[in-house]
Structure formats: structure tokens, C-alpha cells
Design an enzyme around this catalytic site. Structure first.
Site, PDB file in Angstrom:
ATOM      1  N   ARG A  92      62.579  66.698 -61.588  1.00 20.32           N
ATOM      2  CA  ARG A  92      63.295  65.929 -60.826  1.00 20.32           C
ATOM      3  C   ARG A  92      63.681  64.807 -62.087  1.00 20.32           C
ATOM      4  O   ARG A  92      62.769  64.380 -62.835  1.00 20.32           O
ATOM      5  CB  ARG A  92      62.371  65.169 -59.796  1.00 20.32           C
ATOM      6  CG  ARG A  92      63.064  64.096 -59.099  1.00 20.32           C
ATOM      7  CD  ARG A  92      64.275  64.535 -58.167  1.00 20.32           C
ATOM      8  NE  ARG A  92      64.740  63.635 -57.207  1.00 20.32           N
ATOM      9  CZ  ARG A  92      65.485  63.840 -56.384  1.00 20.32           C
ATOM     10  NH1 ARG A  92      66.645  64.846 -56.801  1.00 20.32           N
ATOM     11  NH2 ARG A  92      66.054  63.114 -55.467  1.00 20.32           N
ATOM     12  N   THR A 366      75.327  69.787 -55.044  1.00 18.84           N
ATOM     13  CA  THR A 366      73.973  70.145 -55.547  1.00 18.84           C
ATOM     14  C   THR A 366      74.143  71.752 -55.443  1.00 18.84           C
ATOM     15  O   THR A 366      75.254  72.320 -55.153  1.00 18.84           O
ATOM     16  CB  THR A 366      73.127  69.679 -54.672  1.00 18.84           C
ATOM     17  OG1 THR A 366      72.936  68.286 -54.726  1.00 18.84           O
ATOM     18  CG2 THR A 366      71.717  70.442 -54.817  1.00 18.84           C
ATOM     19  N   ASN A 386      73.246  65.180 -57.876  1.00 21.09           N
ATOM     20  CA  ASN A 386      73.487  64.288 -56.543  1.00 21.09           C
ATOM     21  C   ASN A 386      74.827  64.555 -56.022  1.00 21.09           C
ATOM     22  O   ASN A 386      75.416  65.566 -55.729  1.00 21.09           O
ATOM     23  CB  ASN A 386      72.983  63.009 -56.671  1.00 21.09           C
ATOM     24  CG  ASN A 386      72.798  62.139 -55.473  1.00 21.09           C
ATOM     25  OD1 ASN A 386      72.599  62.743 -54.291  1.00 21.09           O
ATOM     26  ND2 ASN A 386      72.980  60.945 -55.503  1.00 21.09           N
ATOM     27  N   GLU A 405      71.467  60.272 -59.438  1.00 21.86           N
ATOM     28  CA  GLU A 405      70.344  60.568 -58.571  1.00 21.86           C
ATOM     29  C   GLU A 405      69.496  59.320 -58.150  1.00 21.86           C
ATOM     30  O   GLU A 405      68.641  59.314 -57.324  1.00 21.86           O
ATOM     31  CB  GLU A 405      69.188  61.571 -59.138  1.00 21.86           C
ATOM     32  CG  GLU A 405      68.744  62.931 -58.514  1.00 21.86           C
ATOM     33  CD  GLU A 405      69.676  63.662 -57.998  1.00 21.86           C
ATOM     34  OE1 GLU A 405      70.016  63.957 -57.059  1.00 21.86           O
ATOM     35  OE2 GLU A 405      70.103  64.348 -58.945  1.00 21.86           O
ATOM     36  N   ASP A 408      69.032  58.133 -54.637  1.00 21.91           N
ATOM     37  CA  ASP A 408      68.134  58.758 -53.803  1.00 21.91           C
ATOM     38  C   ASP A 408      66.909  57.943 -53.688  1.00 21.91           C
ATOM     39  O   ASP A 408      65.985  57.979 -52.764  1.00 21.91           O
ATOM     40  CB  ASP A 408      67.684  60.006 -54.054  1.00 21.91           C
ATOM     41  CG  ASP A 408      68.712  61.310 -53.905  1.00 21.91           C
ATOM     42  OD1 ASP A 408      69.692  60.810 -52.954  1.00 21.91           O
ATOM     43  OD2 ASP A 408      68.699  62.575 -54.259  1.00 21.91           O
ATOM     44  N   SER A 437      63.341  63.297 -52.993  1.00 22.06           N
ATOM     45  CA  SER A 437      64.423  64.343 -52.706  1.00 22.06           C
ATOM     46  C   SER A 437      64.425  64.990 -51.432  1.00 22.06           C
ATOM     47  O   SER A 437      63.501  64.811 -50.848  1.00 22.06           O
ATOM     48  CB  SER A 437      64.269  65.403 -53.960  1.00 22.06           C
ATOM     49  OG  SER A 437      65.243  66.483 -53.862  1.00 22.06           O
ATOM     50  N   SER A 438      65.540  65.585 -50.958  1.00 21.75           N
ATOM     51  CA  SER A 438      65.438  66.537 -49.941  1.00 21.75           C
ATOM     52  C   SER A 438      65.588  67.972 -49.874  1.00 21.75           C
ATOM     53  O   SER A 438      65.639  68.721 -49.256  1.00 21.75           O
ATOM     54  CB  SER A 438      66.641  66.305 -48.950  1.00 21.75           C
ATOM     55  OG  SER A 438      66.530  64.844 -48.481  1.00 21.75           O
ATOM     56  N   GLY A 457      73.129  69.958 -49.823  1.00 24.62           N
ATOM     57  CA  GLY A 457      73.545  69.422 -48.725  1.00 24.62           C
ATOM     58  C   GLY A 457      73.116  68.102 -48.333  1.00 24.62           C
ATOM     59  O   GLY A 457      72.871  67.639 -47.284  1.00 24.62           O
ATOM     60  N   GLY A 458      72.371  67.333 -49.226  1.00 24.15           N
ATOM     61  CA  GLY A 458      71.913  66.090 -49.001  1.00 24.15           C
ATOM     62  C   GLY A 458      70.572  66.192 -47.909  1.00 24.15           C
ATOM     63  O   GLY A 458      69.851  67.126 -47.940  1.00 24.15           O
TER      64      GLY A 458
HETATM   65  O1  DON Z   1      67.740  65.394 -54.042  1.00 22.04           O
HETATM   66  C1  DON Z   1      68.412  65.097 -53.119  1.00 22.04           C
HETATM   67  O2  DON Z   1      68.072  65.345 -51.830  1.00 22.04           O
HETATM   68  C2  DON Z   1      70.092  64.958 -53.028  1.00 22.04           C
HETATM   69  N1  DON Z   1      70.160  64.256 -54.576  1.00 22.04           N
HETATM   70  C3  DON Z   1      70.508  66.223 -53.055  1.00 22.04           C
HETATM   71  C4  DON Z   1      72.185  66.002 -52.979  1.00 22.04           C
HETATM   72  C5  DON Z   1      73.055  67.143 -52.331  1.00 22.04           C
HETATM   73  O3  DON Z   1      72.264  68.100 -51.934  1.00 22.04           O
HETATM   74  C6  DON Z   1      74.444  67.003 -52.322  1.00 22.04           C
HETATM   75  N2  DON Z   1      74.883  68.143 -51.838  1.00 22.04           N
HETATM   76  N3  DON Z   1      75.532  68.557 -51.234  1.00 22.04           N
END
Ligand code: DON
Length: 557
Positions: A92, A366, A386, A405, A408, A437-438, A457-458
């Protein structure tokens, strides 16, 4: 890669079930065909799943720059078949040492819009280069210089950009246009290249070659580091050589749990993925989900998501900086307590959950790949910059696009980040801290099957993986989990979001009657990549999300 080569590869792949009948097989699912091919190329040269994972990670950095890259980070969940050892490589990004809690606020304490998402101040210190080096040196069988060759070749020779790449360029066009280095590489006449255009990245090829020759010193020291720092500092950024020198990959113990006979292994902090996933599953374990009508089933799942994401907002952050009550959150009795506040006939208002983080006002990119090799080694990796194309800031002369990032982190308590997530001081900015993070790279296993999966997918990553685990537990296969219509609740905003066309009129009416607010996303989301091994039939299956442009292959080698 030439058209001839692509055709040759396609023909070989089509023939492979015949040509390779009886050979041991591997399965790879990734978000781009060239990344999947890179993985197989390395397996065919005698590499294991970990070598293939390095090749796929590096290839994705080249062919899917919207999703991940050398300027970003991620989490690699590993299973070594020879001794059953499992670990999570935490690559990370970290907050720069000169970062501070209020760096995205003005003098009045208001958020300076966009500063944590666009441009140089949005970038955390990258972890991906250090992690692929670590992965190769500690777990791989082939030399790093060999494993990076496919990515170097793609960067030098170029590849044809796809529709998704163009769509995401459009989404980030204004930001990319502001950065000459990025615009020179990704845009043509400062605009989106035409369909069928070839993207060559010679500076990026050189950076990869430096890593191939020198390992981590090829990126965190020497000419690449010098160019990055110069470019970042000239643009008003706060990175220093100390940040780069101090960056460390950390091996973390994965989060493990069990749901109705299904064993789950998933991401540990600083990803919230494994904890939120397991907490929601622990809550759901108390319900006969498969016997409920569809409205009650979705209601109960949304209520479990609400509570698990609530705890995410309250408690989760980088455990190297704060104390996180992981044991309590994952205790089955704690889940039973949460269940006692849930009702089959009524939604709970998020505002009524204790210790709530106030809602003020109100993404996507991502990447994920999954691998099982012929020996049963497994890798689930979710990598990110991100937002699509990260911060849109490319360090001049390096081809390295920096992440955003830093968004986040919680820039201000009670304010939402780019994914609508809220949080508290647990995830506040501190020098050298990793942002929560997710990302949820996950292994699941029952008596008959083993699966490797994950998705971008955030904030919705965790709910997508949750729905997939429930579908696996109900006995269905990867085509089903990957294609499922998705829905999501993240505590705040207090509503169930569902994919375009993802709920029937009756479900919408029924859930509304129970007190839920619903909101249809204007698009279908996620890009899940899954592979499965059936212990009874010995059959491998690989499935790429129909929403994306990925490629999932099972092939002998
Ligand atoms: O680490 C995380 O949770 C986010 N930066 C992930 C971002 C993400 O999955 C964007 N995607 N579609």
C-alpha cells in the site's frame, strides 16, 4: 505486439485444450488479455504462480494504466502449496513524511476541493515496485529480469488501446490535459486518441528495465527516483528521497474466518476488506438466507453491510499507527449482538447506529487478478492507483503516473471521500501512515472447491466480494458470482445502491416498504476476476467479469 503475434497467440490458445490434453493446467483471470498472456508466458518458462503474479502486475501497469501502475500500490494474497503458508504482501502507498492531518483543508478548515484527488499532492509513496521485487525474490523461481520481460516488451512495442481505456481517459481528460508529461503519453493533440490507436511507453519501459536490473534500487534510488523527485518537487509536491528510501513492503497475516462451512482468507489492515467482509458474514451466519424471500434476503444483507461499514468508519485505519479492535469486530458474539438490533420487517436508520459519523454532503478504477498454478499455488491481487489514471500527474521523463491514493484517508471528519466513505481519526493523515483501503483479494474454500477472487470498485469492492462469497456458499460457480446483479450499502450514504437494471420493481417496492432508500447507479460496476478449482473433478475454471474487457484462461503448460 504485432497483429500476427496476437493472432498466433489466439490460435495457440484455441488449440490448447487439444495440444495440451493431459498436461497440468493453470488458471489466470485478469482485467486485460495481454496481462493474462504475460502470466502464461512466464509459467511456460518454468515460473510458478508468484512469478506469474509479478509478470501480470507489471503487464497491467503497462496495458491498463488507468487501473494500477508503478506509481501505485496494492495487496497480494499468497498461498504456497508446498507447505500451506499464507501471507499478504502489503504494498500500500504511504503518506509522505511531510504530510499532515490538515493538508487538504483551507485556513477555515474547509476542504480544498480536488487537492487529494488530482495532481501531485494527491499521491502517496508508491508500493508496487517494491512489492513485485519482494514477491519475485522471496517467492518466485525465475530471475526478476526475466519475469519483467513481457511488460517491458508491451511498453516498448505498444499495444492497441481498448474502449474502456478511452472511456476512462474521457473521465479524467481535464486532469490529464493539465500535466504535459501525462498528456504527451496518453493524449493525441491534447485529446483522446482514436479507436485503434497504439500506446507506446518508452520511458516506462526504461523504468521497468531499471527495476529488472537493479531491483528496488531501480525505482527508489538512482535516475528514476531523481527524475520523480525533481518533477514532484517542481510541481509543489512534498516527496523526498527519505520517503522513497524508507518505503517497506510489509508481510501481514491474512484475515481468516468461516461462514457456514466455507473458509475465507482475505486482506488484512491497512485494507478494511477482510474485516468488513468477515464481520458482515458473521452477522449473516445467523439467518437462513437461502430460505428467505428475495426482498427479505436483500434487506438482511444490506443491514449486515450497513453495520460492517459503520464499524469500518468508526474503527479502521493503519494498525501500525492506531489500535484497532480487530478481535472484537471479528468475534461471533459481537456479530450476535449486532443481529439483535436487526429486524426482518424494518430497516435501521444509519443515524441510529451508536457512535455515528455525521453525514455531510455527497468512482472507479483499480484492477484485480487471480491465479492458480499447476502445483496449487494461489495469488489474489488487487492493485490500484485509486481514480482512473490516478492523480493524472506523470513524473516527467519516467513514464510513471502517480496515484491519488491520499484521498482514501479522511481529509476531514464527517466529509466523504471520492467513494462517499466517511471515517474518523483512525484513518486521519499522519506522516508515513498507510491510508485505509477497501481492496479485498480473497481465497474461499469449502469441502469441494477452492476459489480465488477479487474486484476493483472503491468502497463497493467489499460488498461485491460479500455477494460472491454468499453465492459460492449457496453452491453456485464462478460464472454466477462474477455475473450477479450487485447491490451495496455502506452505512453512509444511508441507502441501498444497486447496479443499473439490478433490481426488480417488486424488490424496489418491497425494500422501500421496509424503510430503505434506494438509488440505481447509472451503470454496471465492478470487474471481478475469479478462478476456481474443483477438488472432486480436478477441474479448473477461470471467469472474467462480463462488465470488463478481461481475459480468463485455463491452459496446460
Ligand atoms: O484502496 C481502495 O480502497 C481504493 N483506492 C480502490 C479504488 C478502486 O477500486 C477504484 N475502482 N474502481
Amino acid at each position: 505486439m504485432t497483429i500476427f503475434k496476437i493472432l498466433t497467440i489466439t490460435i495457440i490458445l484455441c488449440l490448447s485444450p487439444i495440444v495440451n490434453a493431459g498436461m497440468p493446467k493453470a488458471a489466470i483471470a485478469s482485467a486485460h488479455p495481454l496481462a493474462t498472456y504475460a502470466g502464461f508466458e512466464i509459467l511456460e518458462q518454468g515460473g510458478n504462480a508468484f512469478d506469474a503474479a509479478v509478470a501480470v502486475s507489471a503487464a497491467l501497469a503497462v496495458v491498463e494504466p488507468s487501473g494500477s501502475g508503478l506509481g501505485g500500490g496494492g495487496f497480494w494474497l499468497l498461498h504456497r502449496a508446498s507447505d500451506g503458508f499464507e501471507t499478504m504482501l502489503d504494498g500500500r502507498e504511504k503518506a509522505p513524511l511531510l504530510a499532515n492531518r490538515d493538508m487538504y483543508l483551507d485556513a477555515k478548515g474547509n476542504i480544498l476541493k480536488g487537492l487529494s484527488r488530482n495532481g501531485v499532492l494527491a499521491a502517496g509513496i508508491p508500493g508496487l515496485p517494491a512489492t513485485i521485487v519482494h514477491l519475485s525474490e522471496k517467492y518466485g523461481q525465475l530471475p526478476l529480469s526475466q519475469v519483467l520481460q513481457p511488460a517491458i516488451r508491451y511498453a516498448k512495442q505498444g499495444f492497441v488501446i481498448g474502449a474502456k481505456h478511452r472511456k476512462l481517459l474521457k473521465y479524467r481528460l481535464a486532469v490529464l490535459q493539465k500535466n504535459t508529461a501525462a498528456a504527451n503519453i496518453f493524449l493525441v493533440d491534447n485529446n483522446i486518441p482514436k479507436q485503434g490507436a497504439v500506446l507506446k511507453q518508452t520511458d516506462l519501459a526504461s523504468a521497468l528495465e531499471k527495476i529488472a536490473q537493479l531491483g528496488r534500487a531501480g525505482f527508489y534510488a538512482g535516475s528514476v527516483a531523481e527524475k520523480m523527485l525533481k518533477s514532484v518537487q517542481q510541481a509543489g509536491g512534498i516527496w523526498t528521497q527519505k520517503d522513497l528510501s524508507q518505503y517497506q513492503v510489509i508481510e501481514r497475516k491474512p484475515i481468516k474466518g468461516e461462514y457456514k462451512g466455507v473458509k475465507i482468507t482475505s486482506a488484512a489492515l491497512p485494507s478494511s476488506g477482510g474485516i468488513v467482509l468477515l464481520e458482515a458474514l458473521n452477522i449473516l451466519e445467523g439467518y437462513p438466507l437461502n430460505q428467505l424471500d428475495e426482498i427479505s434476503r436483500k434487506h438482511i444483507i444490506a443491514e449486515a453491510m450497513r453495520r460492517a461499514y459503520h464499524d469500518r468508519a468508526l474503527y479502521l485505519g493503519d494498525s501500525d499507527f492506531i489500535d484497532v479492535p480487530v478481535k472484537r469486530l471479528l468475534d461471533k458474539n459481537y456479530a450476535a449482538g449486532l443481529r439483535s438490533g436487526m429486524h426482518l420487517d424494518k430497516a435501521t436508520l444509519s443515524a441510529y447506529l451508536s457512535g455515528n459519523t455525521p453525514e455531510k454532503k455527497g468512482g472507479r478504477n483499480t484492477t484485480h487478478f487471480s491465479i492458480i498454478d499447476k502445483d496449487g499455488n494461489k495469488v489474489a491481487a488487487t492493485l490500484s492507483v485509486n481514480f482512473p489514471f490516478g492523480s493524472g500527474f506523470m513524473a516527467k521523463g519516467t513514464g510513471v503516473l502517480l496515484n491519488d491514493e491520499m484521498d482514501d484517508f479522511v481529509s476531514k471528519v464527517g466529509e466523504m471521500n471520492g467513494y462517499g466513505l466517511v471515517g474518523g481519526i483512525a484513518n486521519g493523515i499522519e506522516p508515513g501512515k498507510r491510508m485505509l483501503s477497501s481492496m479485498t483479494p480473497t481465497f474461499i474454500e469449502d469441502a469441494n472447491r477452492i476459489a480465488v477472487l477479487g474486484t476493483p470498485g472503491g468502497s463497493r469492492i467489499i460488498s461485491m466480494v460479500l455477494l460472491a462469497v454468499l453465492d459460492f456458499a449457496a453452491g453456485r460457480g464462478p460464472e454466477s458470482w462474477v455475473g450477479l446483479p450487485r447491490f451495496h450499502h455502506q452505512y453512509i450514504p444511508d441507502r441501498i445502491q444497486y447496479e443499473k437494471g439490478g433490481m426488480t420493481h417488486d424488490e424496489i417496492a418491497g425494500l422501500t416498504k421496509l424503510g430503505h432508500k434506494l438509488n440505481e447507479a447509472g451503470y454496471r460496476y465492478g470487474n471481478m476476476q475469479a478462478v476456481q478449482f474443483n477438488k472432486n473433478t480436478q477441474q479448473l475454471t477461470a471467469v472474467a467479469d462480463p462488465r470488463g474487457e478481461g481475459s480468463a484462461l485455463v491452459k496446460g503448460y
